[in-house]
Design a protein around this motif. Sequence first.
Motif, mmCIF file in Angstrom:
data_model
loop_
_atom_site.group_PDB
_atom_site.id
_atom_site.type_symbol
_atom_site.label_atom_id
_atom_site.label_comp_id
_atom_site.label_asym_id
_atom_site.label_seq_id
_atom_site.Cartn_x
_atom_site.Cartn_y
_atom_site.Cartn_z
ATOM 1 N N THR A 121 -7.964 10.072 3.758
ATOM 2 C CA THR A 121 -6.611 9.816 3.320
ATOM 3 C C THR A 121 -6.846 9.065 2.067
ATOM 4 O O THR A 121 -7.394 7.841 2.044
ATOM 5 N N ARG A 179 -0.237 4.669 10.186
ATOM 6 C CA ARG A 179 -0.246 5.990 9.655
ATOM 7 C C ARG A 179 -1.308 6.758 9.336
ATOM 8 O O ARG A 179 -1.358 7.813 9.983
ATOM 9 N N VAL A 180 -2.291 6.240 8.783
ATOM 10 C CA VAL A 180 -3.345 6.839 8.802
ATOM 11 C C VAL A 180 -4.377 7.207 9.904
ATOM 12 O O VAL A 180 -5.064 8.088 10.096
ATOM 13 N N VAL A 224 -5.445 6.352 -0.663
ATOM 14 C CA VAL A 224 -4.444 5.112 -0.651
ATOM 15 C C VAL A 224 -4.489 4.237 -1.906
ATOM 16 O O VAL A 224 -5.680 4.308 -2.449
ATOM 17 N N LEU A 270 0.383 0.818 7.083
ATOM 18 C CA LEU A 270 -0.272 1.901 6.637
ATOM 19 C C LEU A 270 -1.393 2.402 7.608
ATOM 20 O O LEU A 270 -1.715 3.511 7.973
ATOM 21 N N GLN A 288 -4.224 10.817 10.783
ATOM 22 C CA GLN A 288 -4.871 11.796 9.811
ATOM 23 C C GLN A 288 -5.905 12.328 10.463
ATOM 24 O O GLN A 288 -6.902 11.605 10.864
ATOM 25 N N TRP A 319 0.787 -1.104 0.161
ATOM 26 C CA TRP A 319 0.021 0.123 -0.025
ATOM 27 C C TRP A 319 0.877 1.177 0.009
ATOM 28 O O TRP A 319 1.921 1.337 0.306
ATOM 29 N N ARG A 320 0.461 2.346 -0.392
ATOM 30 C CA ARG A 320 1.076 3.741 -0.441
ATOM 31 C C ARG A 320 -0.017 4.706 0.036
ATOM 32 O O ARG A 320 -1.378 4.671 -0.652
ATOM 33 N N VAL A 321 0.203 5.683 0.539
ATOM 34 C CA VAL A 321 -0.772 6.744 0.652
ATOM 35 C C VAL A 321 -0.217 7.748 -0.706
ATOM 36 O O VAL A 321 1.012 7.774 -0.948
#
Length: 333
Positions: free
Chosen positions: A297, A289-290, A299, A286, A293, A254-256
Amino acid sequence: MNAIRPAALPAAVPAAQWDALCQPVVRDLAWLLFSADLLREQPPVGMLASAFETSDELAATIAWLHALDADPTGLQRDIAAARLTRLGRYAECLLAWFLQHGPTARLIAANVPLRRAGLTLGECDFLVQTQAGRRLHWELAVKCYLHAGDSRAQLADYVGPNLQDRFDLKLSHLLDHQLPLSARVEFASLGHVGPWEPQMFIKGWLFYPLGQWQRHERDEPAGEPAEIDPAHARGWWTTRTDWPAFAAGHAQAWRVLPRLEWLAPRRHEPGAAEAEGIAFVDALALNERVAHQNGPTMVAAFWIDDAGRWVERSRGFIVPDDWPQKAQAFARQ
């Protein structure tokens, strides 16, 4: 826990005109030119723009894009010099570059302000002349809306992730204000001889609740508003609570996605991601990380294809658990 082991790309990933291109900025330009419109035509004012009038122009553009992909230096330099931060401005620069350097229509003027008695009435995005001599007024927009409704099929149910924009309001502004600008009496005094044909150049992605998106993936009827083009680009959205269960089996990595990567589906050549400092992470990393937020977001889910490239499988928004209720309230305002 950031190291990801490659996996095979599912055969269901669709092909498109931009799939054969390697350079991200060229893929974004190709996506802007070739991706499906978000809207159907809305006559008499809201006609759709096209960068091509003939099959020869289409073929010439494809050949031109491949040549640009082999040597994108000029485009990359001009985009870097613009120091872009907004997605809409990035799309404007890409389209302007195509109209200045591409093989089809040519740019007459961009961002043309219309004023009366010192007051700005609006701004025309692009004035374009085709090879056949047609003079076109294009209004460009790249939008990402999330469907916040239930079983209703209304354009008002499509809202911006930060709940500051709504698709029905955007369309009304286009039809009632932006597109008619070039037909106003005041416009004739600017020296751009018409008449100009107003057209919408509306691209982007629409994101659906996870279950609704999955039903569409199974080719089940969607029941969407009549104004929307059924072929539009689609993604999903889900709450932070519900996302981990979906993420666990959906992708290898996964990536933002930063805002300027919201156009074409992302693809990273072997070694390119590492060279650019792009980190692919697993679902757990991930999710951590989110969690910090404050808002939605975007992704993207990735797999590795047979050539060793990271290829986007799907994209979506992870939203706070209280976002759906706020979005439904905003849709009904």
